[in-house]
Design a protein around this motif. Structure first.
Motif, PDB file in Angstrom:
ATOM      1  N   ALA A 142      -7.021 -28.097  -2.516  1.00  0.00           N
ATOM      2  CA  ALA A 142      -6.680 -26.675  -2.565  1.00  0.00           C
ATOM      3  C   ALA A 142      -5.701 -26.271  -1.461  1.00  0.00           C
ATOM      4  N   ASP A 143      -5.561 -27.106  -0.431  1.00  0.00           N
ATOM      5  CA  ASP A 143      -4.861 -26.634   0.762  1.00  0.00           C
ATOM      6  C   ASP A 143      -3.346 -26.796   0.732  1.00  0.00           C
ATOM      7  N   LEU A 144      -2.793 -27.251  -0.403  1.00  0.00           N
ATOM      8  CA  LEU A 144      -1.350 -27.392  -0.581  1.00  0.00           C
ATOM      9  C   LEU A 144      -0.706 -28.404   0.366  1.00  0.00           C
ATOM     10  N   THR A 204      -8.623 -24.254   7.903  1.00  0.00           N
ATOM     11  CA  THR A 204      -8.771 -25.474   8.709  1.00  0.00           C
ATOM     12  C   THR A 204      -9.332 -26.604   7.860  1.00  0.00           C
ATOM     13  N   SER A 205      -9.203 -27.824   8.368  1.00  0.00           N
ATOM     14  CA  SER A 205      -9.679 -28.993   7.641  1.00  0.00           C
ATOM     15  C   SER A 205     -11.184 -28.904   7.390  1.00  0.00           C
ATOM     16  N   LYS A 206     -11.588 -29.291   6.181  1.00  0.00           N
ATOM     17  CA  LYS A 206     -13.012 -29.285   5.862  1.00  0.00           C
ATOM     18  C   LYS A 206     -13.585 -30.684   6.045  1.00  0.00           C
ATOM     19  N   TYR A 207     -12.787 -31.559   6.654  1.00  0.00           N
ATOM     20  CA  TYR A 207     -13.235 -32.926   6.925  1.00  0.00           C
ATOM     21  C   TYR A 207     -13.245 -33.199   8.417  1.00  0.00           C
TER      22      TYR A 207
HETATM   23  N1  UDP Z   1     -13.657 -29.895  -0.013  1.00  0.00           N
HETATM   24  C1  UDP Z   1     -14.740 -29.683  -0.879  1.00  0.00           C
HETATM   25  N2  UDP Z   1     -16.013 -29.847  -0.398  1.00  0.00           N
HETATM   26  C2  UDP Z   1     -16.268 -30.244   0.901  1.00  0.00           C
HETATM   27  C3  UDP Z   1     -15.165 -30.478   1.756  1.00  0.00           C
HETATM   28  C4  UDP Z   1     -13.877 -30.310   1.265  1.00  0.00           C
HETATM   29  O1  UDP Z   1     -14.550 -29.352  -2.038  1.00  0.00           O
HETATM   30  O2  UDP Z   1     -17.439 -30.358   1.263  1.00  0.00           O
HETATM   31  C5  UDP Z   1     -12.285 -29.713  -0.531  1.00  0.00           C
HETATM   32  C6  UDP Z   1     -11.404 -28.804   0.279  1.00  0.00           C
HETATM   33  O3  UDP Z   1     -11.557 -27.454  -0.097  1.00  0.00           O
HETATM   34  C7  UDP Z   1     -10.019 -29.335  -0.032  1.00  0.00           C
HETATM   35  C8  UDP Z   1     -10.256 -30.822  -0.242  1.00  0.00           C
HETATM   36  O4  UDP Z   1     -11.649 -30.975  -0.477  1.00  0.00           O
HETATM   37  O5  UDP Z   1      -9.506 -28.797  -1.239  1.00  0.00           O
HETATM   38  C9  UDP Z   1      -9.835 -31.660   0.941  1.00  0.00           C
HETATM   39  O6  UDP Z   1     -10.355 -31.125   2.146  1.00  0.00           O
HETATM   40  P1  UDP Z   1      -9.465 -30.905   3.451  1.00  0.00           P
HETATM   41  O7  UDP Z   1      -8.079 -30.515   3.053  1.00  0.00           O
HETATM   42  O8  UDP Z   1     -10.167 -29.972   4.354  1.00  0.00           O
HETATM   43  O9  UDP Z   1      -9.452 -32.381   4.055  1.00  0.00           O
HETATM   44  P2  UDP Z   1      -8.273 -33.050   4.935  1.00  0.00           P
HETATM   45  O10 UDP Z   1      -6.999 -32.870   4.164  1.00  0.00           O
HETATM   46  O11 UDP Z   1      -8.266 -32.340   6.233  1.00  0.00           O
HETATM   47  O12 UDP Z   1      -8.686 -34.485   5.035  1.00  0.00           O
END
Ligand code: UDP
Ligand code: MG
Length: 328
Positions: A108-110, A216-219
């Protein structure tokens, strides 16, 4: 391009967890892309965007609902609580597969360039069932994330798990590829390791990875480590074999030490034992703990698998209804 022979309904599955900050922009960009594809006759007007709300605590779901009333292509699915990114992707694919000929999953974060979507669709018509979105730069990730990710792919490769490096969960799957993927019944999901196992013709589309548009990152690190360990232990039993080799080596070391002790005793040097004894106790104790916990990791996996718990619970969903004629 053979549009007639191939089905052309597309669903874009977007997992969302606390994404209210970025969602309006995501909706805007994805609808734009989808509209263009529909206008160009590349995909059917019955194509959809499916937002999977993974138990968000913010306004994500009310936003999705509001957008789904405004924009016919936008639909939503709501989990009853947070089930995690991988389960959100799986749920989206599970309900979309019936009404889709191809499914694209995107965060979702583009961060993943939406302009790769038309390219993926083109590859689908060119005859590919799996199209991986591969980032050709990681400049926007921190050095730490970049290096740990690289290390992770390397370890996975050495453990015999085939993965496409630098591709995350941004990809297109044809209907039959999705169906094959959904036939995998495991609870410990690691989709990017599972997709290559599906087979079928596959290709890659390259794009530049961007910064997160908002939010912010969800990871966090903790989730990342868990995810990586899950990946390794769900796909490979090499660690168990390594432990056995380690055990064999230790036995030989033990025999060597035993002989050494006998020799020392015969020579009449007896008080030398303390330091070597202390060392062995600690080293062997540590090794045993590591080994036991590693086996425990697999036993734990079996534990979660045999329970056969549902992977997610859907509370509400507007996707299916968007295909039914309105009888009211
Ligand atoms: N996300 C989710 N459930 C969770 C954690 C993340 O659906 O428990 C989704 C989040 O909304 C995003 C995608 O997984 O669309 C990737 O997460 P994020 O961008 O935060 O991770 P990163 O790119 O920092 O590794
Ligand atoms: Mg992200």
């Amino acid at each position: 391009m053979n549009l007639l022979k191939k089905g052309n309904r597309l669903t874009i599955v977007v997992p969302c967890y606390n994404e209210e900050a970025v969602l309006p922009e995501t909706v805007e960009q994805l609808t734009q892309i989808l509209d263009n594809l529909i206008k160009a006759n590349k995909v059917a007007p019955e194509s959809r965007i499916l937002f999977v709300n993974d138990g968000s605590k913010d306004k994500t779901w009310s936003l999705v609902e509001a957008y789904s009333h405004q924009i016919p292509q936008v639909t939503g699915l709501k989990f009853s609580r947070n089930f995690g990114h991988q389960n959100a992707l799986l749920a989206g694919m599970t309900i979309a597969v019936k009404y889709s000929d191809m499914i694209i999953t995107i965060d979702a974060d583009l961060q993943d360039d939406v302009n790769a979507i038309p390219k993926m669709v083109n590859e689908y018509y060119a005859g590919f069932d799996v199209v991986y979105g591969v980032r050709n730069n990681r400049d926007t990730d921190s050095t730490f994330k970049r290096n740990t990710a690289l290390l992770f792919y390397k370890i996975m490769g050495q453990l015999g798990v085939e993965m496409v490096p630098n591709s995350a969960d941004y990809r297109l799957l044809s209907k039959r590829a999705t169906e094959s993927l959904l036939a995998f019944k495991e609870r410990n999901l690691f989709l990017r390791g599972m997709v290559p196992l599906v087979g079928y013709p596959s290709t890659k589309v390259f794009y530049a990875r961007k910064e997160r548009y908002a939010g912010t990152s969800k990871y966090p690190l903790k989730k990342m480590i868990k995810f990586a360990l899950d990946g390794i232990t769900s796909f490979s039993t090499v660690p168990i074999r390594l432990i056995m080799n380690l055990g064999i080596v230790l036995v030989f070391v033990g025999i060597g030490l035993f002989i050494y002790t006998l020799v020392q005793k015969a020579r009449g040097v007896v008080i030398t034992g303390w330091s070597s004894l202390m060392t062995s106790i600690w080293v062997v104790g540590g090794v045993q703990l590591i080994c036991t916990s590693m086996i425990g990791e697999y036993v734990g996996k079996i534990f979660t698998e045999v329970k056969q718990r549902p992977r997610y619970t859907i509370e509400e969903e507007t996707y299916t209804a968007s295909f039914k004629p309105d009888n009211s």
